[in-house]
Enzyme design. Structure first.
Site, PDB file in Angstrom:
ATOM      1  N   SER A 128       2.297  -0.514  -0.621  1.00 11.32           N
ATOM      2  CA  SER A 128       1.845   0.226  -1.803  1.00 11.32           C
ATOM      3  C   SER A 128       2.760   1.403  -2.069  1.00 11.32           C
ATOM      4  O   SER A 128       3.346   1.975  -1.136  1.00 11.32           O
ATOM      5  CB  SER A 128       0.426   0.722  -1.524  1.00 11.32           C
ATOM      6  OG  SER A 128       0.067   1.740  -2.414  1.00 11.32           O
ATOM      7  N   TYR A 153      -5.960   5.679   4.122  1.00 12.92           N
ATOM      8  CA  TYR A 153      -5.552   4.370   3.613  1.00 12.92           C
ATOM      9  C   TYR A 153      -4.028   4.325   3.456  1.00 12.92           C
ATOM     10  O   TYR A 153      -3.361   3.399   3.929  1.00 12.92           O
ATOM     11  CB  TYR A 153      -6.238   4.086   2.258  1.00 12.92           C
ATOM     12  CG  TYR A 153      -5.495   3.066   1.442  1.00 12.92           C
ATOM     13  CD1 TYR A 153      -5.533   1.725   1.777  1.00 12.92           C
ATOM     14  CD2 TYR A 153      -4.703   3.459   0.345  1.00 12.92           C
ATOM     15  CE1 TYR A 153      -4.809   0.796   1.056  1.00 12.92           C
ATOM     16  CE2 TYR A 153      -3.980   2.536  -0.381  1.00 12.92           C
ATOM     17  CZ  TYR A 153      -4.032   1.207  -0.019  1.00 12.92           C
ATOM     18  OH  TYR A 153      -3.304   0.295  -0.728  1.00 12.92           O
ATOM     19  N   LYS A 157      -0.782   2.102   5.410  1.00 13.78           N
ATOM     20  CA  LYS A 157       0.316   1.328   4.807  1.00 13.78           C
ATOM     21  C   LYS A 157       1.656   1.813   5.366  1.00 13.78           C
ATOM     22  O   LYS A 157       2.544   1.004   5.665  1.00 13.78           O
ATOM     23  CB  LYS A 157       0.291   1.454   3.279  1.00 13.78           C
ATOM     24  CG  LYS A 157      -0.873   0.756   2.632  1.00 13.78           C
ATOM     25  CD  LYS A 157      -0.785  -0.779   2.768  1.00 13.78           C
ATOM     26  CE  LYS A 157      -1.995  -1.493   2.226  1.00 13.78           C
ATOM     27  NZ  LYS A 157      -2.084  -2.897   2.587  1.00 13.78           N
TER      28      LYS A 157
END
Ligand code: UFG
Length: 344
Positions: A128, A153, A157
């Site tokens: 992302s 989050y 990644k």
């Protein structure tokens, strides 16, 4: 001819379903794993309606290593994996950091362990633009230094990319990480699309749910940013464009065209739109006024981010094709069709 077999983790999710359709259109056989914590297995019937083929489906959590190894024992000759499965709600990750670290990291490590054990060489990883944090300069290229992500989050990644880039150094694995900007829109058939379980966090499902009357109004988080109209800027990209990039990445790995064992590509359009511009574009394509209200900033939001897409354009030979209006029109058609679909 023997079909090449692709294992898609998180295959009942938003990007997963669209990618399966594109893989099937290119003649790949698809096997899906999903825990169904954030999706419904019924979407695979929708996939079948589009493509004519329902992929094989296994329901389990990738943190369950035994279940994963059993799958590899049963399903032989897997050529590559696309690893979508992960928890992805930014706000939820701030509330439940341990859940995010446990789930997103352990599942990735189990997948990598199984790949090594069962000799599967190729993996495309779902990353992302969150790994860039708020970058110092725009557009963001793959060389732009990563900042501290805004959430656990985002941290998962970044950590996942670190793990992957380390693992390729001591194994024969080949990895492509695809850094998505903001995927929106739905398949032209309106048979698959984004299907948030519970209240959506993201802008476009909030817009379409408001427009259809599920929600009273859309809250616009801030109009005092340093942008042309004060609202945040994002690089929205059609989910079908994202799906096609996965097929290109898989073919690149299978044909051995990758230039190193660990490659990273941005997936965006290269254009940034503000929240208010996005609302206006939606009003145009849906031909109705949207009830919205400006409110205060949302914690953790980045002011503006959009992609430098040159590497993906030149190296993958892939380019996003759909414009913002098409993204919003397809999202709207999907929202309207959802009432008829009765997904389970
Ligand atoms: N927004 C609103 N109102 C809403 C929802 C969103 O004004 O109800 C605004 C946000 O403030 C932001 C823009 O719309 O400016 C886009 O927000 P989204 O939640 O749709 O997307 P984000 O850019 O916050 O998040 C997306 C992905 C994340 C990823 C992140 C990386 O959903 O998974 O991009 O930047 F981490």
């Amino acid at each position: 001819m023997i079909k090449r077999r692709i294992l898609v983790t998180g295959g009942t999710g938003y990007i997963g379903t669209h990618t399966i359709v594109e893989l099937q259109a290119k003649g790949f056989e698809v096997i899906v794993i999903d825990s169904l914590v954030n999706s419904l297995s019924g979407v695979l019937n929708q996939v079948e309606q589009i493509s004519g083929t329902k992929p094989l489906f296994y329901e389990f959590d990738l943190c369950d290593k035994t279940a994963l190894e059993n799958l590899f024992t049963i399903e032989k000759n897997i050529d590559a994996i696309i690893h979508f499965a992960a928890l992805k709600a930014v706000g939820d990750s701030v509330e439940n950091p341990l859940l995010y670290y446990q789930n997103n990291m352990l599942s990735l490590m189990n997948v990598l362990d199984a790949m090594i054990k069962f000799k599967v060489k190729n993996i495309v990883f779902s990353s992302s633009c969150t790994v860039y944090g708020q970058p110092d300069s725009l557009p963001v290229s793959e060389e732009t230094p990563m900042k501290k992500p805004e959430s656990p989050y985002g941290q998962t990644k970044q950590m996942a990319e670190q793990i992957l880039s380390d693992v390729v150094k001591s194994t024969s694995l080949d990895v492509i990480s695809l850094r998505y900007f903001n995927p929106i829109g739905a398949h032209d058939s309106a048979l698959i699309g984004e299907y948030p379980i519970g209240a959506p966090n993201n802008l476009v499902p909030m817009i379409t749910q408001t427009a259809v009357g599920i929600r009273e109004k859309l809250l616009v988080f801030g109009d005092d940013y340093n942008t042309k109209d004060g609202s945040c800027i994002r690089d929205y990209i059609h989910v079908v464009d994202i799906a096609k990039a996965h097929v290109v990445a898989i073919e690149r790995l299978l044909e051995g065209k990758n230039k190193s064992n660990y490659e990273v590509f941005n997936l965006g359009t290269g254009f940034g739109f503000t929240v208010l511009e996005t609302i206006k574009a939606f009003e145009k394509v849906s031909q109705q006024k949207l009830n919205y209200e400006i409110t205060s900033r949302r914690t953790g939001d980045v002011e503006k981010v959009y992609a430098d897409t040159q590497l993906a354009n030149n190296e993958l030979g892939w380019k996003a094709e759909r414009d913002l209006e098409n993204m919003l029109l397809t999202a709207w058609n999907w929202q309207l069709n959802l009432k008829e679909l009765k997904l389970k």
